[in-house]
Design an enzyme around this catalytic site. Structure first.
Site, PDB file in Angstrom:
ATOM      1  N   SER A  73       0.838  -1.201   0.000  1.00  0.00           N
ATOM      2  CA  SER A  73       0.000   0.000   0.000  1.00  0.00           C
ATOM      3  C   SER A  73       0.867   1.242   0.000  1.00  0.00           C
ATOM      4  O   SER A  73       2.010   1.229   0.471  1.00  0.00           O
ATOM      5  CB  SER A  73      -0.890   0.004   1.246  1.00  0.00           C
ATOM      6  OG  SER A  73      -1.557   1.235   1.402  1.00  0.00           O
ATOM      7  N   TYR A 101      -1.666  -0.204  10.101  1.00  0.00           N
ATOM      8  CA  TYR A 101      -1.729  -0.577   8.680  1.00  0.00           C
ATOM      9  C   TYR A 101      -0.415  -0.260   7.973  1.00  0.00           C
ATOM     10  O   TYR A 101       0.102  -1.064   7.184  1.00  0.00           O
ATOM     11  CB  TYR A 101      -2.887   0.187   8.036  1.00  0.00           C
ATOM     12  CG  TYR A 101      -3.285  -0.282   6.664  1.00  0.00           C
ATOM     13  CD1 TYR A 101      -3.918  -1.506   6.467  1.00  0.00           C
ATOM     14  CD2 TYR A 101      -3.068   0.525   5.542  1.00  0.00           C
ATOM     15  CE1 TYR A 101      -4.306  -1.924   5.208  1.00  0.00           C
ATOM     16  CE2 TYR A 101      -3.459   0.119   4.275  1.00  0.00           C
ATOM     17  CZ  TYR A 101      -4.075  -1.103   4.114  1.00  0.00           C
ATOM     18  OH  TYR A 101      -4.462  -1.510   2.854  1.00  0.00           O
TER      19      TYR A 101
END
Length: 243
Positions: A141, A154
Site C-alpha cells: 500500500s 496498517y
C-alpha cells in the site's frame, strides 16, 4: 494444472485480480473469510466469462485453518499445484496511535503480515521444486511506503510486507519463483468508501481514485512470462501521489 490463489478474493481489488487471472487461463481459487455471497458473485462472473473458479474459505490469520483448507484442496487435486499466489487479504482498523487498542493493532498485523507468512510458507514447498517455479505478488500500500496518519498499524503491516518481499525474492529466485509487491494508493473499493474523495482527489495529480481493474492489470503483468526477470520490486499504483 497450475492454479492461482488470491487471498481476500471476493471483493474489490481481490475480485478484479481473480477475474484477470482467469482471463489469462488460470483456474482461480477464491479465498474468503466470511462473505460467501460476495465470493460466489466473483465465482459466477468468472464462469460466465468462460473461466474456472473454486471457493476456499479460511481466515488468513489462522494457521490451523490455512493448513486444513490447503490440505483438503491438495487431497482433491493430486495432480495440480498452486503456481500463482496473490497475498491480497488485509483489513483497516484506523486510529491515532495513542488511542489505538491492542485489538486494533493485532488484528491488522495478524491479517496482513501473519497472513502473508502463513500462506506463503505453506505454498512455497510446492512452488520451489517445480522446474517452472511460480509467481508471488504481495499487495502492499501507499501507506506502507509513505505512512499515513491514523494508520500506524496498517502502515507497519504494509511496510513489513515490502521488506519481506525484497528478502524472499532473493531466497527463492534460484528456484524460478519471483516475488514482487504492488502498492496501490487510493482505489475505489469498500475499504475506501468512508474516505472523503473530494478532498483527497485534490492531492492526486491525475485527479481521481484508481480502479481495481487498474491494479489487477499490474498483477497480470507480474505473473506473466514477460515478467520473469522482475523480482523484489515494489510497483506504485497511485496516480502520481507518491513516487
Amino acid at each position: 494444472m497450475k492454479y492461482a490463489l488470491v487471498t481476500g478474493g471476493s471483493r474489490g481489488i481481490g475480485r478484479a485480480i481473480c477475474i484477470v487471472l482467469s482471463k489469462m487461463g488460470f483456474p482461480v481459487i477464491i479465498n474468503y473469510q466470511s462473505n460467501l455471497e460476495a465470493a460466489e458473485i466473483t465465482k459466477r462472473q468468472i464462469e460466465v466469462d468462460g473461466g474456472k473458479a473454486e471457493l476456499l474459505q479460511f481466515d488468513v490469520s489462522d494457521k490451523v485453518q490455512i493448513e486444513s483448507a490447503l490440505d483438503s484442496w491438495e487431497n482433491t487435486h493430486p495432480d495440480d499445484y498452486i503456481s500463482v499466489l496473490v497475498n491480497n487479504a488485509g483489513i483497516r482498523r484506523d486510529n491515532v496511535l495513542f488511542m489505538m487498542s491492542d485489538d486494533e493493532w493485532h488484528k491488522v498485523l495478524d491479517t496482513t503480515l501473519n497472513g502473508f507468512f502463513y500462506v506463503t510458507r505453506r505454498l512455497l514447498k510446492h512452488m520451489m521444486p517445480r522446474k517452472r517455479g511460480g509467481r508471488i505478488v504481495n499487495v502492499a500500500s501507499l501507506s506502507g511506503l509513505k505512512g499515513l496518519p491514523g494508520q500506524a498499524n496498517y502502515s507497519a503491516a504494509k511496510a513489513a510486507i515490502i521488506g519481506a518481499t525484497k528478502a524472499l525474492a532473493q531466497e527463492v529466485a534460484p528456484r524460478g519463483v519471483t516475488v514482487n509487491a504492488i502498492a496501490p494508493g487510493f482505489i475505489e473499493t469498500d475499504m475506501t468508501k468512508d474516505l472523503s474523495q473530494d478532498e483527497l482527489k485534490k492531492m492526486i495529480p491525475v485527479g481521481r481514485f484508481g480502479t481495481p481493474e487498474e491494479v489487477a492489470a499490474v498483477v497480470k503483468f507480474l505473473v506473466s512470462p514477460e515478467a520473469a526477470y522482475i523480482t523484489g520490486e515494489v510497483i506504485n499504483i497511485n496516480g502520481g501521489l507518491y513516487t
